[in-house]
Design a protein around this motif. Structure first.
Motif, PDB file in Angstrom:
ATOM      1  N   ALA A 190       0.837  -1.211   0.000  1.00 42.88           N
ATOM      2  CA  ALA A 190       0.000   0.000   0.000  1.00 42.88           C
ATOM      3  C   ALA A 190       0.866   1.253   0.000  1.00 42.88           C
ATOM      4  O   ALA A 190       1.894   1.318   0.661  1.00 42.88           O
ATOM      5  N   LYS A 191       0.447   2.221  -0.791  1.00 45.70           N
ATOM      6  CA  LYS A 191       1.154   3.503  -0.892  1.00 45.70           C
ATOM      7  C   LYS A 191       0.118   4.611  -0.739  1.00 45.70           C
ATOM      8  O   LYS A 191      -1.082   4.379  -0.835  1.00 45.70           O
ATOM      9  N   THR A 192       0.615   5.818  -0.596  1.00 37.54           N
ATOM     10  CA  THR A 192      -0.306   6.954  -0.530  1.00 37.54           C
ATOM     11  C   THR A 192      -1.055   7.099  -1.863  1.00 37.54           C
ATOM     12  O   THR A 192      -0.528   6.713  -2.918  1.00 37.54           O
ATOM     13  N   GLU A 193      -2.243   7.669  -1.801  1.00 33.90           N
ATOM     14  CA  GLU A 193      -2.981   7.934  -3.039  1.00 33.90           C
ATOM     15  C   GLU A 193      -2.664   9.330  -3.590  1.00 33.90           C
ATOM     16  O   GLU A 193      -3.187   9.712  -4.630  1.00 33.90           O
ATOM     17  N   LEU A 194      -1.808  10.055  -2.893  1.00 31.49           N
ATOM     18  CA  LEU A 194      -1.341  11.343  -3.425  1.00 31.49           C
ATOM     19  C   LEU A 194      -0.414  11.071  -4.602  1.00 31.49           C
ATOM     20  O   LEU A 194       0.427  10.170  -4.535  1.00 31.49           O
ATOM     21  N   LYS A 195      -0.551  11.868  -5.653  1.00 37.71           N
ATOM     22  CA  LYS A 195       0.305  11.658  -6.826  1.00 37.71           C
ATOM     23  C   LYS A 195       1.556  12.524  -6.690  1.00 37.71           C
ATOM     24  O   LYS A 195       1.463  13.728  -6.438  1.00 37.71           O
ATOM     25  N   TYR A 196       2.727  11.910  -6.869  1.00 42.92           N
ATOM     26  CA  TYR A 196       3.991  12.657  -6.764  1.00 42.92           C
ATOM     27  C   TYR A 196       5.083  11.932  -7.531  1.00 42.92           C
ATOM     28  O   TYR A 196       5.000  10.725  -7.763  1.00 42.92           O
ATOM     29  N   LYS A 197       6.127  12.686  -7.915  1.00 45.26           N
ATOM     30  CA  LYS A 197       7.231  12.060  -8.644  1.00 45.26           C
ATOM     31  C   LYS A 197       8.575  12.277  -7.952  1.00 45.26           C
ATOM     32  O   LYS A 197       9.594  11.816  -8.431  1.00 45.26           O
ATOM     33  N   SER A 198       8.584  13.017  -6.869  1.00 46.02           N
ATOM     34  CA  SER A 198       9.843  13.306  -6.186  1.00 46.02           C
ATOM     35  C   SER A 198       9.541  13.645  -4.725  1.00 46.02           C
ATOM     36  O   SER A 198       8.373  13.847  -4.368  1.00 46.02           O
ATOM     37  N   LEU A 199      10.601  13.729  -3.927  1.00 43.47           N
ATOM     38  CA  LEU A 199      10.418  14.098  -2.522  1.00 43.47           C
ATOM     39  C   LEU A 199       9.784  15.490  -2.420  1.00 43.47           C
ATOM     40  O   LEU A 199       8.919  15.726  -1.574  1.00 43.47           O
ATOM     41  N   TYR A 200      10.219  16.391  -3.297  1.00 42.49           N
ATOM     42  CA  TYR A 200       9.639  17.748  -3.324  1.00 42.49           C
ATOM     43  C   TYR A 200       8.119  17.683  -3.551  1.00 42.49           C
ATOM     44  O   TYR A 200       7.335  18.278  -2.823  1.00 42.49           O
ATOM     45  N   GLU A 201       7.715  16.932  -4.573  1.00 43.31           N
ATOM     46  CA  GLU A 201       6.283  16.852  -4.892  1.00 43.31           C
ATOM     47  C   GLU A 201       5.501  16.181  -3.752  1.00 43.31           C
ATOM     48  O   GLU A 201       4.381  16.579  -3.448  1.00 43.31           O
ATOM     49  N   LEU A 202       6.115  15.165  -3.148  1.00 43.99           N
ATOM     50  CA  LEU A 202       5.436  14.480  -2.040  1.00 43.99           C
ATOM     51  C   LEU A 202       5.236  15.446  -0.869  1.00 43.99           C
ATOM     52  O   LEU A 202       4.142  15.530  -0.306  1.00 43.99           O
ATOM     53  N   LEU A 203       6.291  16.180  -0.524  1.00 42.42           N
ATOM     54  CA  LEU A 203       6.189  17.093   0.617  1.00 42.42           C
ATOM     55  C   LEU A 203       5.115  18.152   0.372  1.00 42.42           C
ATOM     56  O   LEU A 203       4.294  18.433   1.252  1.00 42.42           O
ATOM     57  N   PHE A 246       8.165   7.869   1.697  1.00 44.03           N
ATOM     58  CA  PHE A 246       9.356   7.997   0.853  1.00 44.03           C
ATOM     59  C   PHE A 246      10.510   7.119   1.330  1.00 44.03           C
ATOM     60  O   PHE A 246      11.337   6.683   0.524  1.00 44.03           O
ATOM     61  N   ALA A 247      10.567   6.859   2.643  1.00 43.28           N
ATOM     62  CA  ALA A 247      11.717   6.124   3.179  1.00 43.28           C
ATOM     63  C   ALA A 247      11.327   4.817   3.862  1.00 43.28           C
ATOM     64  O   ALA A 247      12.204   4.105   4.367  1.00 43.28           O
ATOM     65  N   GLY A 248      10.031   4.489   3.890  1.00 47.86           N
ATOM     66  CA  GLY A 248       9.605   3.265   4.578  1.00 47.86           C
ATOM     67  C   GLY A 248      10.037   3.271   6.044  1.00 47.86           C
ATOM     68  O   GLY A 248      10.396   2.235   6.611  1.00 47.86           O
ATOM     69  N   ALA A 249       9.997   4.452   6.661  1.00 49.11           N
ATOM     70  CA  ALA A 249      10.463   4.572   8.051  1.00 49.11           C
ATOM     71  C   ALA A 249       9.480   3.910   9.021  1.00 49.11           C
ATOM     72  O   ALA A 249       8.276   3.898   8.787  1.00 49.11           O
ATOM     73  N   ASN A 250      10.034   3.360  10.085  1.00 54.06           N
ATOM     74  CA  ASN A 250       9.200   2.692  11.090  1.00 54.06           C
ATOM     75  C   ASN A 250       8.564   3.741  12.008  1.00 54.06           C
ATOM     76  O   ASN A 250       8.943   3.895  13.169  1.00 54.06           O
ATOM     77  N   LEU A 251       7.601   4.475  11.440  1.00 55.72           N
ATOM     78  CA  LEU A 251       6.932   5.556  12.161  1.00 55.72           C
ATOM     79  C   LEU A 251       5.428   5.402  11.982  1.00 55.72           C
ATOM     80  O   LEU A 251       4.969   4.780  11.023  1.00 55.72           O
ATOM     81  N   MET A 252       4.675   5.980  12.902  1.00 53.72           N
ATOM     82  CA  MET A 252       3.217   5.975  12.784  1.00 53.72           C
ATOM     83  C   MET A 252       2.747   7.424  12.636  1.00 53.72           C
ATOM     84  O   MET A 252       3.352   8.336  13.197  1.00 53.72           O
ATOM     85  N   ALA A 253       1.728   7.625  11.840  1.00 55.76           N
ATOM     86  CA  ALA A 253       1.113   8.943  11.707  1.00 55.76           C
ATOM     87  C   ALA A 253      -0.387   8.736  11.857  1.00 55.76           C
ATOM     88  O   ALA A 253      -0.943   7.809  11.265  1.00 55.76           O
ATOM     89  N   GLN A 273      -0.052   2.732   6.334  1.00 54.05           N
ATOM     90  CA  GLN A 273      -0.650   2.825   4.985  1.00 54.05           C
ATOM     91  C   GLN A 273      -1.925   1.974   4.924  1.00 54.05           C
ATOM     92  O   GLN A 273      -2.927   2.377   4.332  1.00 54.05           O
ATOM     93  N   GLY A 274      -1.863   0.793   5.542  1.00 51.27           N
ATOM     94  CA  GLY A 274      -3.022  -0.109   5.550  1.00 51.27           C
ATOM     95  C   GLY A 274      -4.198   0.502   6.298  1.00 51.27           C
ATOM     96  O   GLY A 274      -5.339   0.450   5.829  1.00 51.27           O
ATOM     97  N   MET A 275      -3.923   1.089   7.458  1.00 55.66           N
ATOM     98  CA  MET A 275      -5.020   1.654   8.255  1.00 55.66           C
ATOM     99  C   MET A 275      -5.675   2.833   7.534  1.00 55.66           C
ATOM    100  O   MET A 275      -6.888   3.024   7.626  1.00 55.66           O
ATOM    101  N   VAL A 276      -4.890   3.605   6.795  1.00 53.47           N
ATOM    102  CA  VAL A 276      -5.464   4.733   6.043  1.00 53.47           C
ATOM    103  C   VAL A 276      -6.430   4.198   4.982  1.00 53.47           C
ATOM    104  O   VAL A 276      -7.585   4.640   4.882  1.00 53.47           O
ATOM    105  N   LEU A 277      -5.973   3.224   4.189  1.00 49.30           N
ATOM    106  CA  LEU A 277      -6.823   2.716   3.098  1.00 49.30           C
ATOM    107  C   LEU A 277      -8.020   1.933   3.646  1.00 49.30           C
ATOM    108  O   LEU A 277      -9.133   2.043   3.146  1.00 49.30           O
ATOM    109  N   PHE A 278      -7.771   1.150   4.705  1.00 48.66           N
ATOM    110  CA  PHE A 278      -8.851   0.392   5.343  1.00 48.66           C
ATOM    111  C   PHE A 278      -9.922   1.368   5.873  1.00 48.66           C
ATOM    112  O   PHE A 278     -11.121   1.144   5.706  1.00 48.66           O
ATOM    113  N   GLY A 279      -9.472   2.461   6.472  1.00 47.98           N
ATOM    114  CA  GLY A 279     -10.402   3.456   7.007  1.00 47.98           C
ATOM    115  C   GLY A 279     -11.118   4.222   5.907  1.00 47.98           C
ATOM    116  O   GLY A 279     -12.275   4.611   6.042  1.00 47.98           O
TER     117      GLY A 279
END
Ligand code: SF4
Length: 214
Positions: free
Chosen positions: A23-36, A132-139, A179-185
Motif C-alpha cells: 500500500a502507498k499513498t494515493e497522493l500523486k507525486y514524482k519526487s520528494l519535493y512533490e510528495l512534501l 518515501f523512506a519506509g520509516a518505522n513511524l506511525m502517523a 498505509q493499511g489503516m489509512v486505506l482500510f479506514g
C-alpha cells in the motif's frame, strides 16, 4: 472501552501486513519535493482534491527553488480550492525558502529536520518519511484514529497519544500498518456506514454492534 488483547493485536497486525503490504499513498507525486508539497496540502483536505490541484502547481513550480521565488498571492490562486489555502500558501513558500537557505536546496529526509520547516508538523513529517523512506513511524490522521479506536487499539483522546498506543502495540512495520489503516479506514471502515459485512477484522472489532452488522 474494551481494549484489544495481545493476541488480537497480533492478528490485526498480521491482517494489515498481509493485505496491505504494497500500500502507498494515493497522493500523486514524482519526487520528494512533490510528495512534501502534496502532504502539506492534504492537511484537512482530501487526497482527491490535492491530486486535482497539484498538476498545475508542479507545472508552475517544478522544484524547490522555483517555489522559493514564488509570489504568495499566485500560490494562493493555484491552491484556493484547498482548505486553509491562505496559510498553506505562505507555509509552502517559506518552507521552500528555508530549504534553499538552510539545507542547500535539499529537502532533509529526516523527521527531526523536516519538522523544523514551516508548515511541517509531526504528522506531515511522519507521512513523508513513511511513504518515501519506509520509516518505522506511525502517523495518525482521521482514518487511523477512527480505525484504532474501533478496533480497541487505543482509547486516547488525541492523535499524539493514539500514535503512542499504536507504536507500543505494533512496534515494527509501522509504515505498512499506517498505509493499511489509512486505506482500510477510507474504503472499508468508513466514518459513516462502515462496510462491516465485508470487513476482514470483524471478529476483533469492538464497535461493530454500533453499526448493526454484528
Ligand atoms: S467491523 Fe465494521 S466498524 Fe468494525 S473494523 Fe470492521 S468495518 Fe470497522
Amino acid at each position: 472501552m474494551v481494549r484489544a488483547s495481545k493476541e488480537e493485536i497480533e492478528a490485526i497486525k498480521k491482517f494489515f501486513l498481509e493485505n496491505y503490504k504494497n500500500a502507498k499513498t494515493e497522493l500523486k507525486y514524482k519526487s520528494l519535493y512533490e510528495l512534501l508539497v502534496a502532504v502539506i496540502l492534504s492537511a484537512q483536505c482530501t487526497d482527491k482534491r490535492v491530486n486535482i490541484i497539484t498538476p498545475a502547481f508542479f507545472e508552475k513550480y517544478p522544484d524547490i527553488s522555483s517555489l522559493a521565488k514564488a509570489d504568495v498571492e499566485e500560490v494562493k490562486e493555484l491552491i484556493k480550492s484547498c482548505s486553509f489555502f491562505n496559510n498553506k500558501a505562505k507555509n509552502l513558500v517559506n518552507m521552500a525558502k528555508t530549504v534553499m537557505e538552510k539545507y542547500k536546496g535539499e529537502i532533509p529526509l529526516d523527521e527531526k529536520e523536516l519538522v523544523k520547516l514551516p508548515g511541517v508538523g509531526r504528522k506531515t513529517a511522519h507521512v513523508v518519511m513513511i511513504e518515501f523512506a519506509g520509516a518505522n513511524l506511525m502517523a495518525v490522521d482521521t482514518h487511523v484514529f477512527r480505525v484504532a479506536h474501533r478496533l480497541g487499539l487505543s482509547d486516547a483522546k488525541t492523535p499524539e497519544k493514539t500514535e503512542e498506543d499504536l507504536r507500543e502495540a505494533f512496534k515494527d512495520h509501522l509504515d505498512i500498518i499506517h498505509q493499511g489503516m489509512v486505506l482500510f479506514g477510507r474504503y472499508i471502515c468508513t466514518a459513516k456506514n462502515p462496510k462491516c459485512e465485508e470487513c476482514g477484522l470483524r471478529e476483533y472489532c469492538k464497535s461493530k454492534e454500533n453499526f448493526k452488522a454484528g
